[in-house]
Design an enzyme around this catalytic site. Structure first.
Site, PDB file in Angstrom:
ATOM      1  N   HIS A  27       7.536   3.016   4.643  1.00  0.00           N
ATOM      2  CA  HIS A  27       6.078   3.211   4.681  1.00  0.00           C
ATOM      3  C   HIS A  27       5.637   4.256   5.696  1.00  0.00           C
ATOM      4  CE1 HIS A  27       2.228   1.654   3.115  1.00  0.00           C
ATOM      5  NE2 HIS A  27       1.738   2.072   4.262  1.00  0.00           N
ATOM      6  N   ASP A  29       2.170   6.987   6.262  1.00  0.00           N
ATOM      7  CA  ASP A  29       0.818   7.304   5.784  1.00  0.00           C
ATOM      8  C   ASP A  29       0.389   8.741   6.047  1.00  0.00           C
ATOM      9  OD1 ASP A  29      -0.719   5.102   4.508  1.00  0.00           O
ATOM     10  OD2 ASP A  29      -0.116   3.982   6.290  1.00  0.00           O
ATOM     11  N   GLU A 126      -0.307   1.520  -2.082  1.00  0.00           N
ATOM     12  CA  GLU A 126      -0.797   0.518  -1.132  1.00  0.00           C
ATOM     13  C   GLU A 126      -2.176   0.061  -1.593  1.00  0.00           C
ATOM     14  OE1 GLU A 126      -1.003   1.759   2.999  1.00  0.00           O
ATOM     15  OE2 GLU A 126      -0.815  -0.349   3.564  1.00  0.00           O
ATOM     16  N   HIS A 153      -4.365  -4.576  -0.534  1.00  0.00           N
ATOM     17  CA  HIS A 153      -4.450  -3.999   0.814  1.00  0.00           C
ATOM     18  C   HIS A 153      -5.183  -5.049   1.646  1.00  0.00           C
ATOM     19  CE1 HIS A 153      -5.741  -0.999   3.995  1.00  0.00           C
ATOM     20  NE2 HIS A 153      -4.419  -1.042   4.051  1.00  0.00           N
ATOM     21  N   HIS A 199       0.635  -7.168   3.377  1.00  0.00           N
ATOM     22  CA  HIS A 199      -0.835  -7.290   3.295  1.00  0.00           C
ATOM     23  C   HIS A 199      -1.326  -8.519   2.531  1.00  0.00           C
ATOM     24  CE1 HIS A 199      -2.350  -3.723   5.321  1.00  0.00           C
ATOM     25  NE2 HIS A 199      -1.429  -2.991   4.726  1.00  0.00           N
ATOM     26  N   HIS A 220       6.046  -2.995   5.010  1.00  0.00           N
ATOM     27  CA  HIS A 220       5.684  -2.727   6.410  1.00  0.00           C
ATOM     28  C   HIS A 220       5.028  -3.964   7.016  1.00  0.00           C
ATOM     29  CE1 HIS A 220       2.184  -1.621   4.051  1.00  0.00           C
ATOM     30  NE2 HIS A 220       1.432  -1.338   5.094  1.00  0.00           N
ATOM     31  N   ASP A 319       5.148   2.585   9.200  1.00  0.00           N
ATOM     32  CA  ASP A 319       3.678   2.714   9.169  1.00  0.00           C
ATOM     33  C   ASP A 319       3.202   3.884  10.024  1.00  0.00           C
ATOM     34  OD1 ASP A 319       1.266   1.994   8.073  1.00  0.00           O
ATOM     35  OD2 ASP A 319       1.119   0.045   9.060  1.00  0.00           O
TER      36      ASP A 319
HETATM   37 ZN   LIG Z   1      -0.645  -1.076   5.373  1.00  0.00          ZN
END
Ligand SMILES: [Zn+2]
Length: 379
Positions: A27, A29, A126, A153, A199, A220, A319
């Site tokens: 993961h 971003d 995600e 999420h 999540h 994550h 993350d």
């Molecule tokens: Zn996340």
């Protein structure tokens, strides 16, 4: 005061072991920045991720987050955003730097691309609202290369409860997965897309675990026993996930690693994406007020998973560029060798480290691919 005996480790050993692994981070971003024009090829070091730093950190495969914020649910723009995020991976990362990144959709792809000395680029959605309650869109996303999807999420969607709002009585919850949510999981199994339970609310996890015919991942998430926040997994969940062949990919967010960081973080307006317009002030405030977690915290979470569920149950889901605070010693993607050193010092063997870094994820991917072949052949 007792101090645990740690093994002496040379730089040469760190280098040798680190490069013997295929480091798969499930993961990252940075896509939330590249979609707005950030160039991953520029070594600006103003975030956690760029091409030079990925090479320095010895990252072998990167799952890029196709993150769809809950705000896109209003007015039904989730699918549009999903496609834009897929395009930023394919267009702004892979197509822009073809000598460095190659799109991967299978475990074999990752191994082949790694042998060629390039970084395997993968995609995971995600936020389950991305499919706009349509299995057809789910299939379209698979066709475009998506290989995992978090069922939610921070928002509960029409078919799955999220850990992010499970305590909010104004939100209509479903007690886990609805019947359609179970269909989504089954269709992911049939397609060969990993079911990702990061999540989700606890009941959603248990529902997904009982429905899924393939191993699942938490792309994550970390351990609730060490840092008691809803985003982390209980020991019971970790053991059950592992029993079905799954992997917990440890998240490096300070607030998921250390209770001290989590408690201080609660006092600061949450801002999740460094560099995103208008949030810079929040990030600065966060950094000022929240004590960072440490490399040792990351090792402790990995070690906890290994102790309760075995070395086959742990992985890495940093993350990076999705969080405001990263641990001292693991500040960005270039710092992964520090983790290798710390794990070696803790007594982990090269073979264990290879499993945690990538072997376990490859095993899940192969099991998911095999289940899809089986189910498609059966129809
Ligand atoms: Zn996340």
């Amino acid at each position: 005061m007792t101090s645990a005996q740690t093994r002496q480790v040379t730089d040469a050993e760190v280098k040798r072991v680190h490069s013997s692994a295929i480091l798969i981070d499930t993961h990252n971003d940075i896509t939330s920045r590249t979609v707005d024009g950030y160039d991953i090829g520029e070594a600006k070091h103003d975030g956690h991720t760029n091409l030079t730093a990925l090479k320095e950190g010895g990252v072998g495969a990167q799952f890029f987050a196709v993150y769809v914020s809950a705000e896109y649910v209003q007015g039904n723009h989730s699918a549009n955003r999903t496609l834009q995020m897929i395009d930023t991976v394919r267009h702004d990362i892979i197509a822009l730097y073809p000598n460095d990144f190659v799109l991967a959709t299978t475990a074999d792809d990752i191994e082949r691309i790694h042998r060629e000395g390039k970084i395997a680029a993968l995609m995971g959605i995600e936020g389950g609202h991305a499919i706009e309650d349509s299995l057809r869109l789910l299939r379209d996303y698979y066709a475009l290369g998506i290989r995992y999807m978090t069922l939610t999420h921070v928002n509960t969607n029409d078919w799955a409860d999220s850990s992010g709002d499970i305590g909010d009585s104004k939100v209509a919850h479903h007690n886990g997965l609805t019947d359609f949510g179970k269909q989504v999981v089954r269709e992911m199994n049939r397609l060969g897309m990993m079911v990702d339970i990061s999540h989700v609310a606890d009941k959603t996890f248990w529902d997904a675990l009982s429905v899924s015919t393939a191993p699942m991942i938490a792309s994550h998430s970390s351990c609730r026993a060490l840092c008691n926040v809803p985003r982390n997994m209980t020991d019971e969940m970790i053991v059950a996930l592992a029993k079905k062949g799954g992997v917990v990919q440890v998240n490096f967010n300070c607030g998921f690693l250390s209770e001290k960081s989590a408690a201080a973080g609660k006092l600061v307006k949450p801002s999740t994406l460094p560099g995103v317009r208008g949030e810079d002030a929040d990030i600065a405030e966060y950094k000022k007020r929240v004590p960072p977690a440490t490399l040792e915290d990351v090792v402790a979470h990995i070690d906890h998973i290994v102790k309760i569920a075995g070395v086959g149950a742990a992985g890495i889901g940093s993350d990076f560029d999705g969080v405001s605070c990263t641990p001292t010693g693991l500040e960005d993607v270039s710092k992964f060798p520090n983790l290798t050193r710390a794990l070696l010092q803790k007594g982990y063997s090269a073979e264990d480290i290879r499993k945690i870094y990538g072997g376990n994820t490859l095993r899940v991917m192969r099991a998911v691919e095999a289940e899809a072949r089986k189910e498609q052949a059966a129809r």
